[in-house]
Design an enzyme around this catalytic site. Sequence first.
Site, PDB file in Angstrom:
ATOM      1  N   TYR A  45      16.724  -4.253 -11.158  1.00 25.58           N
ATOM      2  CA  TYR A  45      16.491  -5.635 -10.733  1.00 25.58           C
ATOM      3  C   TYR A  45      16.604  -5.715  -9.222  1.00 25.58           C
ATOM      4  CZ  TYR A  45      15.656  -9.511 -13.867  1.00 25.58           C
ATOM      5  OH  TYR A  45      15.040 -10.436 -14.669  1.00 25.58           O
ATOM      6  N   GLU A  47      15.560  -8.864  -7.210  1.00 27.25           N
ATOM      7  CA  GLU A  47      15.077 -10.177  -6.743  1.00 27.25           C
ATOM      8  C   GLU A  47      15.341 -10.318  -5.251  1.00 27.25           C
ATOM      9  OE1 GLU A  47      17.058 -13.020  -9.216  1.00 27.25           O
ATOM     10  OE2 GLU A  47      15.515 -12.916 -10.761  1.00 27.25           O
ATOM     11  N   ASP A 190     -10.068 -13.148  -0.610  1.00 29.42           N
ATOM     12  CA  ASP A 190      -9.607 -12.428  -1.796  1.00 29.42           C
ATOM     13  C   ASP A 190     -10.482 -11.175  -1.895  1.00 29.42           C
ATOM     14  OD1 ASP A 190      -9.242 -11.431  -4.314  1.00 29.42           O
ATOM     15  OD2 ASP A 190      -9.527 -13.339  -5.369  1.00 29.42           O
ATOM     16  N   THR A 216      -6.178  -7.207  -5.379  1.00 29.08           N
ATOM     17  CA  THR A 216      -5.593  -6.405  -6.439  1.00 29.08           C
ATOM     18  C   THR A 216      -5.405  -5.011  -5.863  1.00 29.08           C
ATOM     19  OG1 THR A 216      -7.771  -5.705  -7.200  1.00 29.08           O
ATOM     20  CG2 THR A 216      -6.812  -7.627  -8.294  1.00 29.08           C
ATOM     21  N   LYS A 219      -8.493  -1.919  -8.475  1.00 31.05           N
ATOM     22  CA  LYS A 219      -9.959  -1.834  -8.568  1.00 31.05           C
ATOM     23  C   LYS A 219     -10.428  -0.685  -7.673  1.00 31.05           C
ATOM     24  CE  LYS A 219     -10.097  -6.568 -10.167  1.00 31.05           C
ATOM     25  NZ  LYS A 219     -10.486  -7.974  -9.930  1.00 31.05           N
ATOM     26  N   ARG A 225      -2.052  -1.437 -11.692  1.00 28.97           N
ATOM     27  CA  ARG A 225      -2.450  -2.823 -11.893  1.00 28.97           C
ATOM     28  C   ARG A 225      -1.467  -3.732 -11.144  1.00 28.97           C
ATOM     29  NH1 ARG A 225      -6.224  -4.568 -14.952  1.00 28.97           N
ATOM     30  NH2 ARG A 225      -6.712  -2.420 -15.454  1.00 28.97           N
TER      31      ARG A 225
HETATM   32  C1  LIG Z   1      -9.981  -9.105 -10.411  1.00 29.52           C
HETATM   33  C2  LIG Z   1      -9.921 -10.244  -9.493  1.00 29.52           C
HETATM   34  C3  LIG Z   1      -8.774 -11.038  -9.401  1.00 29.52           C
HETATM   35  C4  LIG Z   1      -7.635 -11.021 -10.390  1.00 29.52           C
HETATM   36  O1  LIG Z   1      -7.003  -9.872 -10.648  1.00 29.52           O
HETATM   37  P1  LIG Z   1      -6.024  -9.739 -11.923  1.00 29.52           P
HETATM   38  O2  LIG Z   1      -5.172  -8.594 -11.511  1.00 29.52           O
HETATM   39  O3  LIG Z   1      -6.908  -9.481 -13.087  1.00 29.52           O
HETATM   40  O4  LIG Z   1      -5.256 -10.999 -12.067  1.00 29.52           O
HETATM   41  C5  LIG Z   1      -8.741 -12.009  -8.413  1.00 29.52           C
HETATM   42  N1  LIG Z   1      -9.781 -12.202  -7.589  1.00 29.52           N
HETATM   43  C6  LIG Z   1     -10.908 -11.473  -7.670  1.00 29.52           C
HETATM   44  C7  LIG Z   1     -12.014 -11.745  -6.700  1.00 29.52           C
HETATM   45  C8  LIG Z   1     -11.032 -10.489  -8.624  1.00 29.52           C
HETATM   46  O5  LIG Z   1     -12.167  -9.810  -8.735  1.00 29.52           O
END
Ligand SMILES: *Cc1c(COP(=O)(O)O)cnc(C)c1O
Length: 403
Positions: A45, A47, A190, A216, A219, A225
């Site tokens: 933990y 936090e 994002d 993320t 990807k 993840r």
């Molecule tokens: C995949 C994605 C997310 C979210 O990712 P998660 O880990 O699935 O919550 C947010 N924004 C964009 C543009 C994405 O392609």
Amino acid sequence: MDPKIKEYLLAETNRQNDGLELIASENFASKEVRALCGSILTNKYAEGFPGHRYYGGCINIDLIENRAIELVSKIFDAKYANVQPHSGSQANMIAYYATLNPGDKILSLGLDEGGHLTHGSKVNFSSKYYNFIHYHLLDDGHIDYAGLLKLAQEEKPQMILAGFSAYPYTIDFEKIGDIAHSVGAVFMVDMAHIAGLIAAGLHPNPLPFADIVTSTTHKTLRGPRGGIVLTNSEQIIAKVNKATFPGLQGGPLENIIGAKAQCFFEASQPEFKEYARQIIANTKACANEFAHLRDVVSGTDNHLFLLNTKVSFGLTGDKVEKMLEEIGITVNKNMLPHDDERPTVTSGIRIGFAALSTRGINEDGAKEVARIIDSFLKNKVTKEEALTQVKELAGSLKNIAEL
Ligand SMILES: *Cc1c(COP(=O)(O)O)cnc(C)c1O
């Protein structure tokens, strides 16, 4: 191990090895990343943040989290980083919570044109707490920058959001940043899909232009993840950290943060640049082969493109997703710009090469993927023949356990 779980895990390992993974948001993490995900770090933990924890015994955890912060800041040339978001969606929730008030106005691209659920979809929390207005794509599939400027001047939003889930072209962050700042809006990016390409220097970095950047890590960046938030602003990082804990999350997943540090280490190596270059080359080769076979595809500057299955094969995206699954090819149905089918049906699919490029596919293999899909969907080969072709190609690639 629970015998049932053991059986299902083995089946999933075989599915990943025997098939061709073309989902643009997926990848295969290295053994080191996977080992850290499954490490004893899950026991702790912690936090709070390095140096300011609500629990004792965080001496090693602090070193690990600081290492992740140091590496990711260096890759993206960011002054500050928060590596605790459990996912990309959580990173976005944190970014909104940190920089906006409920009801504030955000300009974003809708899900149907390539945005993400968290960019104001009516089934997502984002549209319930914030007032989203969507800008749009031109008929050729590129962002309508002039339309965005006009909309920003009319609407005077508190935030403009860029960065998408199904956009195959380079994004002009400088231009959108200028628009945002000209109307006094926060510019948020994002970069979930293209973070790996940015890390490799093959897509412009948003950090010089954006006030806040989320991503993320699983990807194109090829890590565990999870999510991250980056910024160059001392005020914004303070708000982001408060929004993360105690605002929205509890104890950070330190095993995943360890794996994120390893991912950032890998993304800093020269081999990663070579990998990212190969993703783009493979994606182009596959899209061009579809075009050569007279199928209708978008252009591509990055790791993905859109295939119009309705015009090319007379089949909806939904139907094609199911048909390809039967021959071991995994894709997802995807709305095309100005699609007249519902999101559960769609007129096309999204194809990406981040995952297969990790398994070592080259341009010839990527073209072969297009030929297998085309000949199967045009009924030129049987399902059994197509399945054999897929197994043969998948068998020639690296085994996922050895990556
Ligand atoms: C995949 C994605 C997310 C979210 O990712 P998660 O880990 O699935 O919550 C947010 N924004 C964009 C543009 C994405 O392609």
